[in-house]
Write an enzyme that holds these catalytic residues in place. Structure first.
Site, PDB file in Angstrom:
ATOM      1  N   HIS A   1      20.218  11.815   8.542  1.00  0.00           N
ATOM      2  CA  HIS A   1      19.650  12.661   9.598  1.00  0.00           C
ATOM      3  C   HIS A   1      18.210  12.257   9.944  1.00  0.00           C
ATOM      4  CE1 HIS A   1      19.136  16.886  11.475  1.00  0.00           C
ATOM      5  NE2 HIS A   1      18.079  16.169  11.789  1.00  0.00           N
TER       6      HIS A   1
ATOM      7  N   GLU B   1       0.783  -1.233   0.000  1.00  0.00           N
ATOM      8  CA  GLU B   1       0.000   0.000   0.000  1.00  0.00           C
ATOM      9  C   GLU B   1       0.820   1.292   0.000  1.00  0.00           C
ATOM     10  OE1 GLU B   1      -2.587  -1.294   3.146  1.00  0.00           O
ATOM     11  OE2 GLU B   1      -4.213  -1.610   1.723  1.00  0.00           O
TER      12      GLU B   1
HETATM   13  P1  13P Z   1      15.358  21.267  17.845  1.00  0.00           P
HETATM   14  O1  13P Z   1      15.513  20.762  19.273  1.00  0.00           O
HETATM   15  O2  13P Z   1      15.927  22.640  17.672  1.00  0.00           O
HETATM   16  O3  13P Z   1      13.928  21.151  17.381  1.00  0.00           O
HETATM   17  O4  13P Z   1      16.249  20.341  16.904  1.00  0.00           O
HETATM   18  C1  13P Z   1      16.018  18.959  16.830  1.00  0.00           C
HETATM   19  C2  13P Z   1      16.351  18.385  15.505  1.00  0.00           C
HETATM   20  O5  13P Z   1      15.886  17.318  15.170  1.00  0.00           O
HETATM   21  C3  13P Z   1      17.244  19.142  14.602  1.00  0.00           C
HETATM   22  O6  13P Z   1      17.204  18.624  13.304  1.00  0.00           O
HETATM   23 ZN    ZN Z   2      16.611  16.489  13.256  1.00  0.00          ZN
END
Ligand code: 13P
Ligand code: ZN
Length: 270
Positions: free
Chosen positions: A210, A169
């Site tokens: 990330h 899905e």
């Molecule tokens: P903040 O605590 O500033 O929201 O940052 C967290 C984060 O995931 C940065 O990419």
């Molecule tokens: Zn982040």
């Protein structure tokens, strides 16, 4: 004035970030969420003329002048939001072409909105152009999507096709596919601009090594979008090192398009 902690948008925000933490997408202060609020929904809970303080944003976004957002605070832990929403969340209204934000509620310890505010606000602008109903931008660090960016090509067509092949899905949930950014320095206007550009063609944008950004019309839909992509990535990480004997074929994905009335991103299916 009604109790803002009982406002549906507040209850939903607290439930959502709590659930994101429970899904292990938001270790420590990882992740951030912004929800655009309608003035009419807020004025029963807040005096919109009472500005607590004004915070510079460091960018300009004239399209968002006067818009109000409920936003997670920078450095704040999602696991704590439910116990102290007024410290960990804030409500801000943009002014001066988006260059400043008036704090209307929250960040009671003197804090401010997420360091990813540029990526959030620029993504809101981009998504509103293609979908006027868009209200949410959500960022988090789901382990399998992140892992995938270490071992899979970052080519967007290939990345999307792999995810579509992992759960039947997926193509229905994100027919436009997933856009991918290479590693970039987070918390900057540059990554904000790059994310917004990618948001013009998809609601999901992977930040390599990330995390991921999702956008949608409400918190549930946006959570579900990321949840579905992350589930597909989880399956990929379980099978990537094994011989693949079966798969979902392009022919079958075309059958899904017909059955659910969706169209996969142009050129992504053979
Ligand atoms: P903040 O605590 O500033 O929201 O940052 C967290 C984060 O995931 C940065 O990419
Ligand atoms: Zn982040």
């Amino acid at each position: 004035m009604k109790n803002i902690l009982e406002a549906p948008f507040m209850v939903e925000m607290i439930r959502t970030v709590t659930n994101m933490y429970a899904h292990t997408w938001d270790e420590r202060n990882g992740g951030n969420v912004s929800l655009m609020l309608d003035e009419g929904d807020v004025n029963a809970y807040l005096d919109l003329n009472a500005v607590i303080r004004t915070i510079p944003t460091g960018f300009s976004a004239p399209e968002l002048e006067g818009k109000i957002f409920l936003v997670t605070g920078t450095g704040k832990y999602f696991k704590n939001v439910q116990y102290a929403p007024e410290v960990n969340l804030g409500i801000v209204r943009l002014k001066d072409q988006g260059r400043q934000a008036d704090l209307l509620w929250g960040y009671t310890d003197g804090g401010q909105f997420t360091s990813e505010f540029p990526a959030h606000m620029m993504s809101h602008v981009a998504r509103l152009k293609v979908d006027p109903l868009n209200r949410v931008v959500m960022h988090c660090h789901p382990a399998n999507l992140l892992a995938m960016t270490y071992v899979h090509t970052l080519d967007e067509r290939e990345f999307t096709r792999t995810l579509w092949q992992m759960c039947t899905e997926c193509i229905v949930v994100f027919p436009e596919g997933v856009n991918v950014l290479p590693w970039m320095l987070c918390g900057t206007n540059e990554i904000g601009e790059a994310t917004a550009k990618k948001m013009e063609t998809a609601r999901l944008v992977v930040w390599s090594q990330h995390g991921i950004y999702g956008a949608g019309k409400d918190l549930d839909e946006t959570f579900g979008l990321i949840e579905t992509a992350e589930k597909a990535a989880e399956i990929y990480m379980k099978i990537a090192h094994l011989p693949r004997i079966n798969t979902i074929t392009d022919e079958q994905l075309h059958l899904m398009e017909g059955r659910f009335g969706v169209k996969g991103r142009e050129g992504y299916l053979n």
